[in-house]
Design a protein around this motif. Structure first.
Motif, PDB file in Angstrom:
ATOM      1  N   VAL A   1       0.869  -1.176   0.000  1.00 11.26           N
ATOM      2  CA  VAL A   1       0.000   0.000   0.000  1.00 11.26           C
ATOM      3  C   VAL A   1       0.904   1.224   0.000  1.00 11.26           C
ATOM      4  CG1 VAL A   1      -1.803   1.282   1.213  1.00 11.26           C
ATOM      5  CG2 VAL A   1      -1.819  -1.226   1.251  1.00 11.26           C
ATOM      6  N   VAL A   2       0.888   1.973  -1.096  1.00 16.16           N
ATOM      7  CA  VAL A   2       1.808   3.103  -1.269  1.00 16.16           C
ATOM      8  C   VAL A   2       1.017   4.316  -1.734  1.00 16.16           C
ATOM      9  CG1 VAL A   2       3.731   1.564  -1.805  1.00 16.16           C
ATOM     10  CG2 VAL A   2       2.342   2.475  -3.673  1.00 16.16           C
ATOM     11  N   ASN A   3       1.618   5.510  -1.587  1.00 14.14           N
ATOM     12  CA  ASN A   3       0.932   6.714  -2.059  1.00 14.14           C
ATOM     13  C   ASN A   3       1.763   7.503  -3.064  1.00 14.14           C
ATOM     14  OD1 ASN A   3       2.861   8.057  -0.536  1.00 14.14           O
ATOM     15  ND2 ASN A   3       1.403   9.378   0.528  1.00 14.14           N
ATOM     16  N   ASP A   4       2.836   6.886  -3.560  1.00 12.39           N
ATOM     17  CA  ASP A   4       3.671   7.527  -4.571  1.00 12.39           C
ATOM     18  C   ASP A   4       4.358   6.421  -5.362  1.00 12.39           C
ATOM     19  OD1 ASP A   4       5.028   9.554  -6.021  1.00 12.39           O
ATOM     20  OD2 ASP A   4       5.128  10.810  -4.232  1.00 12.39           O
ATOM     21  N   TRP A   5       5.289   6.789  -6.216  1.00 12.46           N
ATOM     22  CA  TRP A   5       5.909   5.806  -7.092  1.00 12.46           C
ATOM     23  C   TRP A   5       6.684   4.748  -6.305  1.00 12.46           C
ATOM     24  CZ3 TRP A   5       7.964   7.418 -12.495  1.00 12.46           C
ATOM     25  CH2 TRP A   5       7.008   8.214 -13.145  1.00 12.46           C
ATOM     26  N   LEU A   6       6.698   3.559  -6.843  1.00 11.00           N
ATOM     27  CA  LEU A   6       7.570   2.502  -6.347  1.00 11.00           C
ATOM     28  C   LEU A   6       8.962   2.737  -6.922  1.00 11.00           C
ATOM     29  CD1 LEU A   6       5.017  -0.308  -7.041  1.00 11.00           C
ATOM     30  CD2 LEU A   6       5.909   0.203  -4.772  1.00 11.00           C
ATOM     31  N   ARG A   7       9.976   2.431  -6.141  1.00 10.90           N
ATOM     32  CA  ARG A   7      11.342   2.732  -6.583  1.00 10.90           C
ATOM     33  C   ARG A   7      12.237   1.520  -6.418  1.00 10.90           C
ATOM     34  NH1 ARG A   7      12.713   6.166  -2.200  1.00 10.90           N
ATOM     35  NH2 ARG A   7      11.164   4.871  -1.209  1.00 10.90           N
ATOM     36  N   ARG A   8      13.491   1.751  -6.701  1.00 10.75           N
ATOM     37  CA  ARG A   8      14.531   0.742  -6.473  1.00 10.75           C
ATOM     38  C   ARG A   8      14.195  -0.596  -7.132  1.00 10.75           C
ATOM     39  NH1 ARG A   8      18.601   1.235  -1.721  1.00 10.75           N
ATOM     40  NH2 ARG A   8      18.442   3.409  -1.132  1.00 10.75           N
ATOM     41  N   ARG A   9      13.950  -0.552  -8.409  1.00  7.59           N
ATOM     42  CA  ARG A   9      13.767  -1.753  -9.213  1.00  7.59           C
ATOM     43  C   ARG A   9      12.724  -2.695  -8.608  1.00  7.59           C
ATOM     44  NH1 ARG A   9      18.574  -5.877 -11.291  1.00  7.59           N
ATOM     45  NH2 ARG A   9      17.295  -7.003 -12.787  1.00  7.59           N
ATOM     46  N   PHE A  10      11.530  -2.190  -8.470  1.00 14.66           N
ATOM     47  CA  PHE A  10      10.454  -3.023  -7.943  1.00 14.66           C
ATOM     48  C   PHE A  10      10.198  -4.199  -8.881  1.00 14.66           C
ATOM     49  CE2 PHE A  10       5.911  -4.108  -8.138  1.00 14.66           C
ATOM     50  CZ  PHE A  10       5.764  -4.637  -6.858  1.00 14.66           C
ATOM     51  N   VAL A  11      10.070  -5.389  -8.298  1.00 19.86           N
ATOM     52  CA  VAL A  11       9.752  -6.600  -9.039  1.00 19.86           C
ATOM     53  C   VAL A  11       8.589  -7.275  -8.328  1.00 19.86           C
ATOM     54  CG1 VAL A  11      10.552  -8.868  -9.810  1.00 19.86           C
ATOM     55  CG2 VAL A  11      12.131  -6.916  -9.828  1.00 19.86           C
ATOM     56  N   ARG A  12       7.482  -7.435  -9.049  1.00 17.94           N
ATOM     57  CA  ARG A  12       6.317  -8.078  -8.446  1.00 17.94           C
ATOM     58  C   ARG A  12       6.593  -9.556  -8.193  1.00 17.94           C
ATOM     59  NH1 ARG A  12       1.124  -6.564  -8.793  1.00 17.94           N
ATOM     60  NH2 ARG A  12       1.582  -5.191 -10.551  1.00 17.94           N
ATOM     61  N   LYS A  13       6.263  -9.997  -6.987  1.00 14.36           N
ATOM     62  CA  LYS A  13       6.409 -11.402  -6.631  1.00 14.36           C
ATOM     63  C   LYS A  13       5.089 -12.150  -6.894  1.00 14.36           C
ATOM     64  CE  LYS A  13      10.491 -10.318  -5.265  1.00 14.36           C
ATOM     65  NZ  LYS A  13      11.657 -10.654  -6.110  1.00 14.36           N
ATOM     66  N   THR A  14       5.185 -13.446  -6.935  1.00 19.24           N
ATOM     67  CA  THR A  14       4.007 -14.264  -7.202  1.00 19.24           C
ATOM     68  C   THR A  14       2.896 -13.964  -6.195  1.00 19.24           C
ATOM     69  OG1 THR A  14       5.400 -16.020  -8.087  1.00 19.24           O
ATOM     70  CG2 THR A  14       3.151 -16.625  -7.463  1.00 19.24           C
ATOM     71  N   GLY A  15       1.724 -13.605  -6.709  1.00 18.74           N
ATOM     72  CA  GLY A  15       0.583 -13.337  -5.838  1.00 18.74           C
ATOM     73  C   GLY A  15       0.576 -11.963  -5.202  1.00 18.74           C
TER      74      GLY A  15
END
Length: 478
Positions: free
Chosen positions: A199-213
């Motif tokens: 749960v965030v209110n601004d950009w994701l940073r530092r090479r975000f990589v979505r994990k399974t699920g």
């Protein structure tokens, strides 16, 4: 001869000297100040500086990261040799009278090799399966806004869920029962990869990589007046590509109202995924809250009038605008003046001071400040769409209106035609309208229209609606 040592057990910096006992000793930074406890006298003396502080009536926490200076009356500190220690709450380095406070991260993790190793480990990490939520507000500079209100509702309805809060350092107070993880630390990388929900209110940073699920709820941080993302002036292919890349990381976007839903969806090319138009959770407290505790923490009496000055940031400067002399404003209006800089001016700037002036730029939860304030002074900040929930007066100090609207950002609508309060261009004009008791009546129709459009869903139950959706979709465990 003056010596310095770091008392790791007591988390103190101790300066010792000979001769007469100094009258004062302070460790001064841009956002925090610690007065020493001075003992001794005659032949020797000691000045002990706590490396923790309680601000605005909150808990005692490590000092904010930044540069500090030791100032001891009549004492030359240039002979202090350089030393550095990693403590549980912070990392401290002393060089003469200069003190650097940094987050409590082992320096090995801040080398290029160390950062690369942590990032590569995160990318390879299997995750997204921990019954946990990873919260981040304004890049970890606070633990507030919509994520904080959602955290409170999750705590109530899903008490077994682990709650991690991303923070720039441990001076940021996190909600009770939550776990603070310092950005860039091994714990931060692990938590961001392990949590089932972000749960965030601004950009994701530092090479975000979505994990399974793993799912991402982007709450954003305001209904926009000023143009943003793909709508900003000028054609910049790299910015456009970055915007689209970022929005594709989100599963759900939260909007305060239908107006914001339309703009945010287009500005971030957020198509084919849901936008939840449920009101803003951060504004629930403006309907249900009591300002007494926040007033007491700030040291404000129950009968004192409070003006909150909260301008937005400027793309062409790093610090808060200087259109107001807050001490003079307090004197002219017989009020306490709270100065709230934007999150982007927190690190570059320094606290403003003066009689009946309280700088609350580092205060984590803006909504509590809105609850306390008897009137708001702003410019182009989205805080105008939040404060209107209260129905209390708003004033717009906009001496750079043409420059901001025409060159820096541009607007989605004409503020001068629709603002629920007067637009002024100087402090003298501001004082005149603040003291004019007839202003609220003159703007009553505009104010009512504004609230119908922007605050129709700010009924004190927005967080409840959002968390119900999260539970229904299985993003949280009941």
């Amino acid at each position: 001869m003056t010596t310095a040592r770091i008392d790791e057990d007591a988390e103190r910096l101790v300066i010792a000297g000979t001769g007469a006992r100094p009258a004062s000793a302070v460790l001064a930074g841009s956002r925090a100040r610690v007065d020493a406890r001075i003992t001794g006298g005659g032949r020797t003396w000691k000045a002990a500086f706590d490396l923790r502080a309680s601000r605005w009536g909150g808990p005692s926490l490590p000092l904010p990261s930044g540069e500090y200076r030791i100032e001891i009356d009549g004492v030359d500190l240039s002979g202090i040799e350089e030393q550095s220690r990693l403590l549980p709450g912070l990392r401290i380095t002393i060089r003469g009278s200069q003190v650097d406070v940094a987050p409590p991260i082992d320096p090995v993790h801040e080398t290029p090799e160390g950062m690369a190793a942590l990032e590569e480990g995160y990318v390879a990490q299997q995750g997204g399966d921990e019954d946990a939520v990873f919260f981040e507000s304004f890049y970890g500079q606070s633990a507030g806004c919509n994520p904080r209100a959602i955290d409170a509702e999750i705590t109530r309805r899903s008490p077994g869920t682990t709650r991690y809060w991303s923070v720039v350092d441990l001076s940021v107070p996190v909600p009770d029962g939550a776990i603070a993880v310092v950005e860039g630390s091994p714990e931060w990388w692990r938590a961001r990869g392990a949590a089932r929900l972000l749960v965030v209110n601004d950009w994701l940073r530092r090479r975000f990589v979505r994990k399974t699920g793993q799912k991402v709820l982007q709450t954003w941080h305001g209904t926009p007046l000023k143009r943003l993302a793909l709508h900003r002036p000028g054609f910049d292919p790299r910015r456009m590509a970055a915007v689209v890349k970022e929005s594709r990381r989100w599963d759900v976007l939260l909007a305060q109202n239908l107006y914001a839903e339309r703009i945010l969806r287009k500005a971030y090319a957020f198509f084919g995924k849901p936008v939840w138009t449920d009101g803003y959770p951060r504004n629930d407290v403006l309907v249900t809250g009591n300002p007494a505790a926040a007033r007491a923490g700030l040291g404000i009496g129950p009968d004192e009038r409070v003006l909150l000055y909260a301008p937005t940031w400027r793309d062409d400067r790093s610090e808060i605008v200087d259109f107001v002399d807050p001490e003079l404003l307090a004197e002219q209006t017989d009020a306490v003046v709270l100065v709230r800089g934007h999150s982007r001016t927190l690190r570059p700037g320094r606290d403003q001071a003066g009689a009946r002036v309280i700088d609350v730029t580092g205060f984590s939860d803006t909504a509590r400040l809105l609850l306390v304030a008897d009137a708001l002074i702003t410019d182009y900040s989205s805080v105008m769409f939040d404060y209107s929930v209260t129905g209390k007066p708003m004033f717009f100090l906009v001496p750079d209106l043409e420059h901001y609207r025409g060159q820096l950002r541009g607007f989605y609508f004409d503020l001068a035609e629709r603002a629920p309060g007067p637009l002024v261009t100087s402090q003298d004009e501001l004082v005149a309208v603040v003291l004019d008791e007839g202003v609220p009546a003159r703007f009553a129709d505009r104010y009512a229209s504004w609230r119908r459009q922007f605050n129709g869903l700010d009924d004190g139950r927005a967080a409840e609606r959002v968390v119900s959706r999260l539970l229904d979709l299985g993003y949280l465990s009941a």
